[in-house]
Write an enzyme that holds these catalytic residues in place. Structure first.
Site, PDB file in Angstrom:
ATOM      1  N   CYS A 117       0.650  -1.165   0.100  1.00  0.00           N
ATOM      2  CA  CYS A 117      -0.005  -0.036  -0.051  1.00  0.00           C
ATOM      3  C   CYS A 117       0.917   1.200   0.066  1.00  0.00           C
ATOM      4  O   CYS A 117       1.142   1.772   1.008  1.00  0.00           O
ATOM      5  CB  CYS A 117      -0.807   0.288   1.241  1.00  0.00           C
ATOM      6  SG  CYS A 117      -1.953   1.360   1.300  1.00  0.00           S
ATOM      7  N   CYS A 153      -0.451   4.171   1.899  1.00  0.00           N
ATOM      8  CA  CYS A 153      -0.416   3.966   3.428  1.00  0.00           C
ATOM      9  C   CYS A 153       0.818   4.137   3.970  1.00  0.00           C
ATOM     10  O   CYS A 153       1.269   5.052   4.817  1.00  0.00           O
ATOM     11  CB  CYS A 153      -0.787   2.481   3.785  1.00  0.00           C
ATOM     12  SG  CYS A 153      -2.223   1.943   3.181  1.00  0.00           S
ATOM     13  N   ASP A 154       2.040   3.644   3.066  1.00  0.00           N
ATOM     14  CA  ASP A 154       3.204   3.493   3.758  1.00  0.00           C
ATOM     15  C   ASP A 154       4.350   4.540   2.943  1.00  0.00           C
ATOM     16  O   ASP A 154       5.494   4.852   3.385  1.00  0.00           O
ATOM     17  CB  ASP A 154       3.809   2.318   3.550  1.00  0.00           C
ATOM     18  CG  ASP A 154       3.040   1.007   4.379  1.00  0.00           C
ATOM     19  OD1 ASP A 154       2.584   1.638   5.615  1.00  0.00           O
ATOM     20  OD2 ASP A 154       2.836   0.136   4.330  1.00  0.00           O
TER      21      ASP A 154
END
Ligand code: NAP
Length: 359
Positions: A178, A181-182
């Protein structure tokens, strides 16, 4: 745990990611006395990535869920969660990580919020559903079967992985599925990264990561992208993206201290292998919705996602069965959109139960 006056649940919510907990909060506040089947804690689920609390429980920092700017969450978490469910660093009195909130913390808070409003929870998997007659019947592994007037399915999707042992070893230490997300984490900033895949997700991840990375290698197993033309053009014209055609990752390289330090690429056309130095590998090779237990019961699309049958509503092909979050959404796949559709499903279910004269 799951008793009701009639023995029939008003609404059973299957799944425990942001969609499931938001649906539970709304259903509980509507006095529907919801039962959440949050998933079983089994080795099989751990390997598949389908443990309770969903995909967010597998991530680290969540910087894009509104309402959690970087700050001091220790006091908030320690007063919001019962001691047995608090993150280890509160109990250890360790140093608080410098973040807004992590995925596991966010999920624990959502779960607790549902509990606070009276949602009942069983830690089990629904294995079979019988939706041809009402009340519906749901079978679990350890808790027998339940009858329900309405069902909200929020079992999410799981990212596809290459399946390499070295990939497993470095998950959360340089390997991620992701980018949103990261991608902004310090270990990826101004560093060279690899993205695997050739569809819209991979191309979007690669383009997104160029905001942070010094360079992104897009590794695709063929010599032609599957992504839409506009996305392809964007990637090919991006000076920070280098295409690695006809290639696949055969091993993720690294060590425990540094995490990922590189990947070894194998040629898919018989050429030699080569190593490139990167600090991260992102997978963009698709997701698999968690709908195996629904096959033949609810309309699914060709990839297995539940089909929403009404525009802007969460109704499925079965009257009284609603779907929320990634299990029905192959497009946005964000925590906040999943939570939003969990709210919609709860409101849809509540209105449907009222119209049926059940509640
Ligand atoms: P996808 O279209 O199924 O693409 C998956 C990609 O991963 C393909 O290029 C595939 O290669 C590759 N792949 C699959 N398994 C692999 C493996 N084991 N090893 C190496 N490569 C592998 O999935 P997606 O990109 O997640 O897109 C899903 C849907 O969401 C699509 O309909 C897409 O249009 C949509 N989407 C839209 C947007 C947007 O519009 N902004 C963004 C993301 C996703 P092959 O090409 O060789 O099969």
């Amino acid at each position: 745990m799951a008793e009701t006056k009639t023995g029939i649940q008003n609404v059973v919510i299957v799944g425990s990611g942001p969609a499931g907990w938001t649906a539970a909060i709304y259903c509980a506040r509507a006095n529907l006395n919801p039962l959440v089947v949050e998933g079983a804690v089994t080795e099989e689920n751990r390997m598949k990535g389908t443990l309770p609390l969903g995909q967010l429980n597998l991530t680290t920092e969540v910087e894009n869920f509104p309402g959690f700017p970087s700050g001091h969450l220790r006091d908030y978490l320690s007063t919001s969660l019962p001691e047995e469910r608090q993150p280890y660093w509160i109990l250890d009195k360790g140093k608080q990580p410098a973040h807004g909130i992590t995925g596991p913390e966010l999920m624990e808070l959502m779960r607790q919020q549902a509990v606070n409003f009276g949602a009942r929870i069983i830690t089990d998997d629904v294995t079979h559903v019988h939706l041809t007659k009402r009340p519906f019947q749901l079978e679990t592994i350890e808790n027998g079967s339940f009858e329900a007037h309405a069902v909200i399915i929020a079992t999410g999707a799981r990212a596809n992985w290459l399946g390499l042992p070295s990939e497993e070893r470095f998950k959360n230490n340089g390997v991620s599925a992701c980018a949103v997300c990261d991608g902004a984490l310090p270990r990826f900033r101004n560093k060279e990264l690899v993205v695997v895949g050739g569809g819209d997700s991979a191309v979007e991840e690669a383009s997104y990561l160029t905001k942070f990375a010094s360079k992104v290698y897009l590794v695709h197993r063929r010599d032609k992208l599957r992504a839409s033309k506009i996305m392809e053009k964007r990637a090919l014209e991006n000076p920070k993206i280098e295409m690695c055609w006809n290639s696949g990752v055969e091993e993720v390289l690294g060590n425990d201290a540094e995490g990922v330090t590189g990947v070894r690429l194998a040629s898919t056309t018989g050429g030699p292998s080569r190593e490139i130095k990167v600090t991260g590998m992102f997978l963009g090779i698709g997701h698999t919705p968690n709908t195996d237990f629904l096959k033949g019961s609810v309309e699914l699309d060709e990839k297995g996602y539940i089909v929403w049958k009404k525009m802007m509503r969460t109704n499925t092909s079965i009257d009284g069965v609603f779907a929320a979050g990634d299990v029905a959404d192959n497009n946005y796949r964000q925590a906040v959109t999943a939570a939003g559709s969990g709210c919609q499903a709860a409101l849809d279910a509540e209105r449907w139960l009222a119209a049926e004269g059940i509640h």
